[in-house]
Design a protein around this motif. Sequence first.
Motif, PDB file in Angstrom:
ATOM      1  N   ASN A 198      -2.238 -12.281   1.703  1.00 36.55           N
ATOM      2  CA  ASN A 198      -2.315 -11.463   0.486  1.00 36.55           C
ATOM      3  C   ASN A 198      -1.670 -12.186  -0.689  1.00 36.55           C
ATOM      4  O   ASN A 198      -2.193 -12.187  -1.800  1.00 36.55           O
ATOM      5  CB  ASN A 198      -1.570 -10.144   0.681  1.00 36.55           C
ATOM      6  CG  ASN A 198      -2.441  -9.087   1.341  1.00 36.55           C
ATOM      7  OD1 ASN A 198      -3.655  -9.259   1.442  1.00 36.55           O
ATOM      8  ND2 ASN A 198      -1.825  -8.019   1.804  1.00 36.55           N
ATOM      9  N   ASP A 203       5.725 -14.081  -3.998  1.00 38.63           N
ATOM     10  CA  ASP A 203       4.694 -14.878  -4.675  1.00 38.63           C
ATOM     11  C   ASP A 203       4.878 -14.826  -6.178  1.00 38.63           C
ATOM     12  O   ASP A 203       5.685 -14.049  -6.693  1.00 38.63           O
ATOM     13  CB  ASP A 203       3.287 -14.398  -4.262  1.00 38.63           C
ATOM     14  CG  ASP A 203       2.997 -12.963  -4.672  1.00 38.63           C
ATOM     15  OD1 ASP A 203       3.277 -12.616  -5.838  1.00 38.63           O
ATOM     16  OD2 ASP A 203       2.490 -12.189  -3.828  1.00 38.63           O
ATOM     17  N   GLN A 260      -6.017   1.340   0.868  1.00 40.63           N
ATOM     18  CA  GLN A 260      -5.576   1.261  -0.524  1.00 40.63           C
ATOM     19  C   GLN A 260      -5.841  -0.145  -1.038  1.00 40.63           C
ATOM     20  O   GLN A 260      -5.370  -1.119  -0.466  1.00 40.63           O
ATOM     21  CB  GLN A 260      -4.065   1.552  -0.630  1.00 40.63           C
ATOM     22  CG  GLN A 260      -3.674   2.951  -0.214  1.00 40.63           C
ATOM     23  CD  GLN A 260      -4.184   4.006  -1.170  1.00 40.63           C
ATOM     24  OE1 GLN A 260      -4.532   3.721  -2.316  1.00 40.63           O
ATOM     25  NE2 GLN A 260      -4.245   5.247  -0.704  1.00 40.63           N
ATOM     26  N   GLN A 261      -6.614  -0.228  -2.109  1.00 40.23           N
ATOM     27  CA  GLN A 261      -6.827  -1.530  -2.745  1.00 40.23           C
ATOM     28  C   GLN A 261      -6.701  -1.336  -4.242  1.00 40.23           C
ATOM     29  O   GLN A 261      -7.349  -0.455  -4.800  1.00 40.23           O
ATOM     30  CB  GLN A 261      -8.212  -2.060  -2.385  1.00 40.23           C
ATOM     31  CG  GLN A 261      -8.269  -2.454  -0.917  1.00 40.23           C
ATOM     32  CD  GLN A 261      -9.644  -2.902  -0.507  1.00 40.23           C
ATOM     33  OE1 GLN A 261     -10.598  -2.144  -0.628  1.00 40.23           O
ATOM     34  NE2 GLN A 261      -9.753  -4.120  -0.025  1.00 40.23           N
ATOM     35  N   PHE A 262      -5.838  -2.133  -4.828  1.00 42.87           N
ATOM     36  CA  PHE A 262      -5.575  -1.891  -6.248  1.00 42.87           C
ATOM     37  C   PHE A 262      -6.208  -2.931  -7.159  1.00 42.87           C
ATOM     38  O   PHE A 262      -6.266  -2.785  -8.344  1.00 42.87           O
ATOM     39  CB  PHE A 262      -4.064  -1.834  -6.506  1.00 42.87           C
ATOM     40  CG  PHE A 262      -3.388  -0.882  -5.569  1.00 42.87           C
ATOM     41  CD1 PHE A 262      -3.658   0.473  -5.650  1.00 42.87           C
ATOM     42  CD2 PHE A 262      -2.527  -1.336  -4.592  1.00 42.87           C
ATOM     43  CE1 PHE A 262      -3.065   1.355  -4.772  1.00 42.87           C
ATOM     44  CE2 PHE A 262      -1.925  -0.466  -3.719  1.00 42.87           C
ATOM     45  CZ  PHE A 262      -2.195   0.891  -3.799  1.00 42.87           C
ATOM     46  N   HIS A 263      -6.601  -4.061  -6.590  1.00 46.02           N
ATOM     47  CA  HIS A 263      -7.168  -5.119  -7.441  1.00 46.02           C
ATOM     48  C   HIS A 263      -8.520  -5.521  -6.916  1.00 46.02           C
ATOM     49  O   HIS A 263      -8.714  -5.576  -5.708  1.00 46.02           O
ATOM     50  CB  HIS A 263      -6.291  -6.374  -7.440  1.00 46.02           C
ATOM     51  CG  HIS A 263      -4.835  -6.085  -7.652  1.00 46.02           C
ATOM     52  ND1 HIS A 263      -3.953  -5.995  -6.618  1.00 46.02           N
ATOM     53  CD2 HIS A 263      -4.140  -5.863  -8.783  1.00 46.02           C
ATOM     54  CE1 HIS A 263      -2.752  -5.729  -7.099  1.00 46.02           C
ATOM     55  NE2 HIS A 263      -2.838  -5.633  -8.415  1.00 46.02           N
ATOM     56  N   THR A 280      -9.997  -5.121   3.712  1.00 49.70           N
ATOM     57  CA  THR A 280     -10.406  -3.778   4.095  1.00 49.70           C
ATOM     58  C   THR A 280      -9.460  -2.721   3.568  1.00 49.70           C
ATOM     59  O   THR A 280      -9.712  -1.537   3.705  1.00 49.70           O
ATOM     60  CB  THR A 280     -10.370  -3.638   5.622  1.00 49.70           C
ATOM     61  OG1 THR A 280      -9.086  -4.086   6.060  1.00 49.70           O
ATOM     62  CG2 THR A 280     -11.444  -4.440   6.271  1.00 49.70           C
ATOM     63  N   GLY A 281      -8.333  -3.174   3.015  1.00 46.88           N
ATOM     64  CA  GLY A 281      -7.325  -2.204   2.613  1.00 46.88           C
ATOM     65  C   GLY A 281      -6.552  -1.667   3.799  1.00 46.88           C
ATOM     66  O   GLY A 281      -5.849  -0.671   3.711  1.00 46.88           O
ATOM     67  N   LEU A 294      -2.041  -4.007   5.098  1.00 44.90           N
ATOM     68  CA  LEU A 294      -0.633  -3.607   4.948  1.00 44.90           C
ATOM     69  C   LEU A 294      -0.291  -2.417   5.831  1.00 44.90           C
ATOM     70  O   LEU A 294       0.822  -2.317   6.344  1.00 44.90           O
ATOM     71  CB  LEU A 294      -0.327  -3.293   3.488  1.00 44.90           C
ATOM     72  CG  LEU A 294      -0.294  -4.521   2.568  1.00 44.90           C
ATOM     73  CD1 LEU A 294      -0.090  -4.105   1.128  1.00 44.90           C
ATOM     74  CD2 LEU A 294       0.799  -5.487   3.007  1.00 44.90           C
TER      75      LEU A 294
HETATM   76  P1  ADP Z   1      -6.530  -5.884   1.662  1.00 46.89           P
HETATM   77  O1  ADP Z   1      -7.267  -6.060   2.911  1.00 46.89           O
HETATM   78  O2  ADP Z   1      -7.293  -5.283   0.567  1.00 46.89           O
HETATM   79  O3  ADP Z   1      -5.753  -7.063   1.261  1.00 46.89           O
HETATM   80  P2  ADP Z   1      -3.979  -4.796   2.177  1.00 46.89           P
HETATM   81  O4  ADP Z   1      -3.593  -3.532   2.857  1.00 46.89           O
HETATM   82  O5  ADP Z   1      -3.544  -6.054   2.787  1.00 46.89           O
HETATM   83  O6  ADP Z   1      -5.541  -4.749   2.062  1.00 46.89           O
HETATM   84  O7  ADP Z   1      -3.506  -4.715   0.702  1.00 46.89           O
HETATM   85  C1  ADP Z   1      -3.729  -3.547  -0.044  1.00 46.89           C
HETATM   86  C2  ADP Z   1      -3.721  -3.818  -1.532  1.00 46.89           C
HETATM   87  O8  ADP Z   1      -2.375  -4.109  -1.950  1.00 46.89           O
HETATM   88  C3  ADP Z   1      -4.521  -5.018  -1.951  1.00 46.89           C
HETATM   89  O9  ADP Z   1      -5.874  -4.707  -2.090  1.00 46.89           O
HETATM   90  C4  ADP Z   1      -3.865  -5.367  -3.265  1.00 46.89           C
HETATM   91  O10 ADP Z   1      -4.359  -4.560  -4.281  1.00 46.89           O
HETATM   92  C5  ADP Z   1      -2.396  -5.020  -3.041  1.00 46.89           C
HETATM   93  N1  ADP Z   1      -1.603  -6.216  -2.681  1.00 46.89           N
HETATM   94  C6  ADP Z   1      -1.259  -6.599  -1.435  1.00 46.89           C
HETATM   95  N2  ADP Z   1      -0.494  -7.715  -1.461  1.00 46.89           N
HETATM   96  C7  ADP Z   1      -0.356  -8.061  -2.764  1.00 46.89           C
HETATM   97  C8  ADP Z   1       0.322  -9.126  -3.455  1.00 46.89           C
HETATM   98  N3  ADP Z   1       1.016 -10.073  -2.806  1.00 46.89           N
HETATM   99  N4  ADP Z   1       0.247  -9.141  -4.805  1.00 46.89           N
HETATM  100  C9  ADP Z   1      -0.451  -8.180  -5.467  1.00 46.89           C
HETATM  101  N5  ADP Z   1      -1.093  -7.160  -4.874  1.00 46.89           N
HETATM  102  C10 ADP Z   1      -1.067  -7.090  -3.547  1.00 46.89           C
END
Ligand code: ADP
Length: 740
Positions: free
Chosen positions: A370, A398, A416-419, A430-431, A434
């Motif tokens: 990530n 990071d 949950q996916q924010f970007h 897949t969100g 985490l």
């Molecule tokens: P994904 O499979 O979308 O990466 P995660 O559960 O790993 O799903 O992450 C969920 C969301 O958290 C990501 O879609 C992203 O928006 C945010 N995210 C995770 N890690 C980071 C990071 N290191 N920096 C910024 N945003 C992050």
Amino acid sequence: MPTPPSVFVAVCPPSSPLTAFLAQAGPRLGGAWACERVTTLADAVKRAAQGGVQAVLLDGGAPEALGPDPIRRLRAQVPAVPVVMITPSFREDHDGAWLQQGAQDVISLEELREEPARLDRALRHALARQRADQHTLHLASFPEYHPYPVIELDLAGAVTYLNAAARARWPELAAGATQHAALDGAQEAGTALQHSNQPVVTRELAVGDRMFEQHLWLTAETHQLRAELIDITQRKQTEHLKDEFLSTVSHELRTPLATIKEFIGIVSDQLAGPVSPPQQEYLMIIKTNIARLERMINDLLDMAKIEAGSVFLAKEFVRVAPLLSHVLESLRPLAHTKQIELSSDAPEGVQTVFADADKITQVFINLVGNAIKFTPGPGRVVISVEDLENELTFHVADTGIGIEPENLPRLFEKFQQFHQVRGETGSKGTGLGLAICKRFVELHGGKIWAESNVGPGTTFSFTLPKYNVEEVLTDYLRSGLAQAKRHQRAFSILGVAIDEFDALKKRVGVEGTGQLLKAVELDVKQTVRRRAGDVVVRWQHGELIVIMADVDRAGCRIIADRVRSAISGRTYDIGSATCQVGVRVTSATYPEDAMDPEGLLRLVEERLGHAAGPAPRLLVVDDEPKARQMLKEMLELHGLEVLTAASGPEALEELKVQAVDLILLDVLMPVMDGYQLYHLLKEHPRTTHVPIIMVTGGGDRPDRALGLEAPTYNYVTKPVRVDELLQKIRVALSATPPPT
Ligand code: ADP
């Protein structure tokens, strides 16, 4: 990066000296602790029940502390939270009473004033001890308002107590009339438990068409059996459905995917004919998407498994540094393409965790993956490790796009996916990543969190507890023994117990005892390590258990002697005093002594319990259940360990897996009579040296029937006279050479 402070609740009136002390000393606790003050026990309970409280501090000068059994009352309602008692002044005689009520530590205000850091230490120690005591904790908890039925039985199986839920559920039991079917077998478990220091037996019981989980334990004070019944019918049905669904899905999705991958590979490798450059490009897109689909399926399956409760940790001692370099190496190519510098500042080779290496690797791959994904190059991703007293904290930092503060609370929830990661379709996730990380970390008993500001990057942190000795012991014993069985090697455990531990504890105090135990532990480790591989230790009531893979009985004896002389000859410095200790050392070896981890542990614990050495183990072979039971009970009463068999063939089966010191053999049995069995036993190398006492119907002389010279100790006649039998057993046992 600091871990969030741990919270303790202090029960003290506003004007008390402790309140003043806490107000002053707060900053000196180094930010590790946050204090929340309340005035009454009830408030403390209320606050602790909300969760997030690591300890309760009770002011001995507060009116609340003067009521009856304040600590017991606290512990009954929030048993998971350790209590530290602060007394107005130092009084050794009184401290014992607080400890007995369940306080994890007692300190006087004077002591605290002299050395404020003591508070931090006491709180940490209380937490550590609380973890170690988790088993015994159940015993002290007050079951009346437990939502599940709790039934207390005495060892004969008679009901002595029912909590409210049990009374409501089984009114007939409450009236003392009949025993419920679910309790059948409790008596048998009770007998087993009587000889065990392991308080908890958990098993599943079917009652009609319902399933129950039954936890049985022996209450330490009353030696009664307590049975807790949990109706798990629905859970079982759901689990079954989920399991079925999981295995179907994983098979149905993975198989066609694997085939697709295979054939795409064949096409793109041009094994099926030439491929044009545009076709090659399209194939690449297909491959990337297949990889993504595969990741999604794996994530979904992981999540489903977690939710079905079917994820099990295969824990082992894992060295942190190699695990991290593996993670870094596997992600370096990806980082490189984005001009991201990937590094770790973990000190080389220091830390070891007791964890499931695959799961922890997956957590790291997710977090670092990530971090790379959400950091536009050029940038940096750094893994660091903090070695704290009770845990290791890992950070993945990071320099990427960061996470909005309002999104942080939902970060570890599913989907949950924010970007949107533009132009990188292949890396879109897949969100679930985490959410899976969080579950894996929590399964290990750790916690995970993130800190971020938009712009300057994100830091994900998680902790792994330094190992909980009790848990390591069971896990380690189980896997060590499984390995020994697989490779047909010996496996032993060694028990070391300090003589007169309780008296010693009184003499040198809690702190002194702690120091002494550490020193003894170090000595044992050093003595043992010279010879054997792995050592795991636990101290409980002044006992220490060492696990020795690949050490047989003879090896064990040598090590035991060495440990005994190393410790008995030493003078230990504890604070300002010195002290000498005597120890008992004993061992149990697979396969001679027992075949399973519980058996080995039980044996060592039992043998440690009897300063005189291990109880001799007898096998009673008699087809008549009453006679068998009577002999067993009678002999056990005299400190012997008794196994039973109802026939010759059963005895032979039993002897394949259990070593015994003496066999008591009934002559008149169907299928295979005592004489036939006698010959078989004497012919077999495993049992040829084991003395046998025949139990005859009277009149006949087994020695004659066996055609033997008649040693006078080898038979007794029914009805058996206790003193005569015991006398013969003593003689027979003292005449056998000790096993080597
Ligand atoms: P994904 O499979 O979308 O990466 P995660 O559960 O790993 O799903 O992450 C969920 C969301 O958290 C990501 O879609 C992203 O928006 C945010 N995210 C995770 N890690 C980071 C990071 N290191 N920096 C910024 N945003 C992050």
